[in-house]
Scaffold this motif. Structure first.
Motif, PDB file in Angstrom:
ATOM      1  N   GLU A 230       2.190  14.381  -0.191  1.00 24.05           N
ATOM      2  CA  GLU A 230       1.966  14.598  -1.474  1.00 24.05           C
ATOM      3  C   GLU A 230       1.548  13.899  -2.281  1.00 24.05           C
ATOM      4  OE1 GLU A 230       6.014  13.717  -4.890  1.00 24.05           O
ATOM      5  OE2 GLU A 230       6.243  12.655  -2.450  1.00 24.05           O
ATOM      6  N   ASN A 231       0.760  12.270  -2.183  1.00 23.17           N
ATOM      7  CA  ASN A 231      -0.012  11.985  -3.126  1.00 23.17           C
ATOM      8  C   ASN A 231      -1.200  12.349  -2.946  1.00 23.17           C
ATOM      9  OD1 ASN A 231       2.340  11.073  -5.227  1.00 23.17           O
ATOM     10  ND2 ASN A 231       2.563   9.199  -3.474  1.00 23.17           N
ATOM     11  N   ASN A 232      -1.686  12.636  -1.913  1.00 20.05           N
ATOM     12  CA  ASN A 232      -2.617  12.721  -1.582  1.00 20.05           C
ATOM     13  C   ASN A 232      -3.427  14.190  -1.988  1.00 20.05           C
ATOM     14  OD1 ASN A 232      -5.702  13.193   0.462  1.00 20.05           O
ATOM     15  ND2 ASN A 232      -5.060  13.659   1.602  1.00 20.05           N
ATOM     16  N   THR A 233      -3.814  13.786  -3.358  1.00 18.51           N
ATOM     17  CA  THR A 233      -3.508  14.562  -4.536  1.00 18.51           C
ATOM     18  C   THR A 233      -5.516  15.295  -4.341  1.00 18.51           C
ATOM     19  OG1 THR A 233      -4.363  13.161  -5.937  1.00 18.51           O
ATOM     20  CG2 THR A 233      -2.046  14.086  -6.339  1.00 18.51           C
ATOM     21  N   LEU A 234      -5.981  14.941  -4.107  1.00 19.53           N
ATOM     22  CA  LEU A 234      -7.824  15.678  -3.754  1.00 19.53           C
ATOM     23  C   LEU A 234      -8.206  16.006  -2.046  1.00 19.53           C
ATOM     24  CD1 LEU A 234      -9.688  13.039  -5.696  1.00 19.53           C
ATOM     25  CD2 LEU A 234      -9.001  15.180  -6.330  1.00 19.53           C
ATOM     26  N   SER A 235      -6.161  16.218  -1.354  1.00 19.97           N
ATOM     27  CA  SER A 235      -6.542  16.488  -0.686  1.00 19.97           C
ATOM     28  C   SER A 235      -7.419  17.901   0.466  1.00 19.97           C
ATOM     29  CB  SER A 235      -5.575  16.732   0.085  1.00 19.97           C
ATOM     30  OG  SER A 235      -5.173  18.125  -0.585  1.00 19.97           O
ATOM     31  N   ASP A 236      -7.378  18.779  -1.162  1.00 22.51           N
ATOM     32  CA  ASP A 236      -8.377  20.481  -1.838  1.00 22.51           C
ATOM     33  C   ASP A 236      -9.633  20.144  -1.281  1.00 22.51           C
ATOM     34  OD1 ASP A 236      -6.174  22.455  -1.340  1.00 22.51           O
ATOM     35  OD2 ASP A 236      -5.721  21.894  -3.136  1.00 22.51           O
ATOM     36  N   PHE A 237     -10.591  18.427  -1.140  1.00 23.97           N
ATOM     37  CA  PHE A 237     -11.508  18.222  -1.674  1.00 23.97           C
ATOM     38  C   PHE A 237     -11.879  16.969  -0.206  1.00 23.97           C
ATOM     39  CE2 PHE A 237     -10.437  19.133  -5.967  1.00 23.97           C
ATOM     40  CZ  PHE A 237     -11.165  20.093  -5.608  1.00 23.97           C
ATOM     41  N   GLY A 238     -10.612  17.219   1.046  1.00 20.18           N
ATOM     42  CA  GLY A 238     -11.580  16.162   1.956  1.00 20.18           C
ATOM     43  C   GLY A 238     -10.713  14.974   2.222  1.00 20.18           C
ATOM     44  N   SER A 239     -10.119  14.935   1.152  1.00 17.84           N
ATOM     45  CA  SER A 239      -9.136  13.725   0.573  1.00 17.84           C
ATOM     46  C   SER A 239      -8.570  13.253   2.000  1.00 17.84           C
ATOM     47  CB  SER A 239      -9.115  13.392  -0.662  1.00 17.84           C
ATOM     48  OG  SER A 239      -8.123  12.172  -0.724  1.00 17.84           O
ATOM     49  N   SER A 240      -8.191  12.421   2.913  1.00 21.69           N
ATOM     50  CA  SER A 240      -7.738  11.969   3.241  1.00 21.69           C
ATOM     51  C   SER A 240      -6.184  10.485   3.005  1.00 21.69           C
ATOM     52  CB  SER A 240      -8.213  10.255   4.862  1.00 21.69           C
ATOM     53  OG  SER A 240      -7.354   9.593   5.403  1.00 21.69           O
ATOM     54  N   ALA A 241      -5.486  11.423   3.700  1.00 20.59           N
ATOM     55  CA  ALA A 241      -3.879  10.382   2.713  1.00 20.59           C
ATOM     56  C   ALA A 241      -3.880   9.362   2.992  1.00 20.59           C
ATOM     57  CB  ALA A 241      -2.356  11.571   3.358  1.00 20.59           C
ATOM     58  N   ILE A 242      -4.502   8.349   4.303  1.00 21.05           N
ATOM     59  CA  ILE A 242      -4.554   7.745   4.670  1.00 21.05           C
ATOM     60  C   ILE A 242      -5.473   6.342   3.487  1.00 21.05           C
ATOM     61  CG2 ILE A 242      -4.689   5.656   6.131  1.00 21.05           C
ATOM     62  CD1 ILE A 242      -5.090   7.810   8.372  1.00 21.05           C
ATOM     63  N   PRO A 243      -4.348   5.390   2.964  1.00 16.40           N
ATOM     64  CA  PRO A 243      -4.616   4.747   1.727  1.00 16.40           C
ATOM     65  C   PRO A 243      -6.427   3.545   2.444  1.00 16.40           C
ATOM     66  CG  PRO A 243      -3.204   3.746   2.370  1.00 16.40           C
ATOM     67  CD  PRO A 243      -2.818   5.219   3.293  1.00 16.40           C
ATOM     68  N   VAL A 244      -6.810   2.546   2.493  1.00 19.30           N
ATOM     69  CA  VAL A 244      -7.919   1.760   2.541  1.00 19.30           C
ATOM     70  C   VAL A 244      -6.970   0.804   2.664  1.00 19.30           C
ATOM     71  CG1 VAL A 244     -10.089   3.188   2.267  1.00 19.30           C
ATOM     72  CG2 VAL A 244      -9.011   1.695   0.891  1.00 19.30           C
ATOM     73  N   MET A 245      -7.517  -1.298   2.845  1.00 24.15           N
ATOM     74  CA  MET A 245      -6.171  -1.852   2.884  1.00 24.15           C
ATOM     75  C   MET A 245      -5.604  -1.901   1.326  1.00 24.15           C
ATOM     76  SD  MET A 245      -7.027  -5.570   4.362  1.00 24.15           S
ATOM     77  CE  MET A 245      -7.070  -4.845   6.070  1.00 24.15           C
ATOM     78  N   ASN A 246      -7.203  -2.255   0.648  1.00 26.02           N
ATOM     79  CA  ASN A 246      -7.132  -3.009  -1.013  1.00 26.02           C
ATOM     80  C   ASN A 246      -7.014  -1.644  -1.951  1.00 26.02           C
ATOM     81  OD1 ASN A 246      -6.444  -5.602  -0.313  1.00 26.02           O
ATOM     82  ND2 ASN A 246      -8.593  -5.463  -0.036  1.00 26.02           N
ATOM     83  N   GLU A 247      -6.189  -0.700  -1.103  1.00 22.02           N
ATOM     84  CA  GLU A 247      -6.190   1.167  -2.637  1.00 22.02           C
ATOM     85  C   GLU A 247      -5.458   0.956  -3.641  1.00 22.02           C
ATOM     86  OE1 GLU A 247      -6.450   5.621  -2.279  1.00 22.02           O
ATOM     87  OE2 GLU A 247      -6.918   3.910  -0.647  1.00 22.02           O
TER      88      GLU A 247
END
Length: 337
Positions: A230-247
């Protein structure tokens, strides 16, 4: 990080081909994920003494020192303002970010005479009336930003702050916060839905399935992930839903703050913050950054320095510290205190 009282946020209706109404300035600050928390954001931000507070009358933005007499920021922060009404504050790296010096501004330099938030020209340089503290090292710039998509960058600012589950809630502690985020897109200001046709540059980039505002070829986009689709709002552009440690993401008061990447152990500026898609900077927020490489001549004329980048195959060392529906908020990340 964001300022305490946010004003000049524009309410926009996004339905199909309806045009996005003109934005009014609003500043941003840093909001970090709940696991890392405020203390981590403060520790990450403290060493970046070259990142400054900029007070414009009753408003707040952020900026970065690029030589002893010049600070870069966002054009929308200072558009229509007099230099005499602007003060740049330099703060130390101690736990309370002690004020070192407040310096007035002698001149303002802008990339053009317009004030379009996302046309790729939201950049301004302030000339200080006296030299900055000599122990603060100015930041230099990355020459080529085209290969940065997919790499982690650091964002640092003085705006409103908070954690991702609730956003900034209008709070600011006056400290320099920092967070990390992955650069998901360059050459486009992206929305997870809706469309706008108010920008008309010739070098528009076509959408890859999501929505890109036309005329935003010099814009970076990052989203604020929490591990959910739901919050991976740029998924259409290849964004991963997995956050980096200090996202984290930006918030009001962070406008003009630098998007930083680390190359050969040096923090380099790739862009300055222009705005984002939510009023609260909660998970799912998208931040927009104006690229600085396109404005190399303008920046070098004011004493800024650029550093060449490695070949794409050797950029893997670039690391950083660090859905709009039918009706939503669109912000410029400038803060009013």
């Amino acid at each position: 990080m964001k300022w305490s009282n946010i004003s000049q946020l524009a309410f926009c209706t996004m339905t199909g081909w309806a045009a996005l109404q003109a934005f009014q300035p609003s500043a941003q600050a840093i909001v970090i994920n709940n696991t890392a928390g405020a203390q981590t954001a403060q520790l990450l931000g403290a060493p970046f003494t070259s990142v400054t507070e900029i007070f414009i009358g009753g408003s707040l933005c952020s900026g970065a020192l690029i030589n002893q007499f010049h600070v870069i920021t966002a054009q929308h922060c200072i558009f229509g303002e007099d230099a005499s009404d602007i003060t740049v504050r330099f703060r130390d790296s101690d736990p309370i970010n002690s004020l070192i010096e407040a310096i007035s501004v002698a001149n303002i330099f802008e990339t053009d005479a317009t004030n379009d938030l996302l046309d790729g020209t939201d950049v301004a340089i302030l000339e200080l009336s006296s030299p900055s503290p000599d122990f603060i090292t100015p930041l230099r710039f990355l020459t080529n930003a085209d290969d940065l998509v997919g790499y982690t960058a650091t964002t640092v600012g003085f705006g409103l702050n908070g954690v991702g589950s609730v956003g900034h809630q209008g709070t600011r502690d006056g400290l320099r916060w920092a967070a990390e985020n992955v650069i998901d897109l360059f050459h486009g200001a992206a929305f997870p839905g809706g469309f706008s046709n108010i920008y008309t540059r010739d070098d528009d980039k076509a959408s890859l399935g999501g929505i890109i505002l036309p005329g935003t070829s010099n814009i970076f986009s990052t989203d604020f992930d929490d591990g959910t689709a739901e919050n991976n709002t740029l998924s259409d552009f290849g964004s991963s839903a997995i956050p980096v440690m200090n996202e984290g993401t930006t918030a009001p008061g962070d406008s003009g703050s630098p998007l930083l990447v680390n190359f050969n152990d040096e923090w380099l500026i790739a862009g300055v913050l222009s705005g984002g898609t939510t009023a609260t900077s909660e998970f799912g927020d998208i931040s927009w950054w104006t690229g600085t490489a396109e404005h190399r001549l303008f920046i070098e004329q004011r004493g800024g320095q650029f550093v060449s980048t490695p070949e794409p195959a050797s950029i893997f060392g670039l690391m950083t510290v660090g859905a709009i529906g039918g009706i939503s908020w669109v912000r410029r990340r400038q803060h009013n205190s």
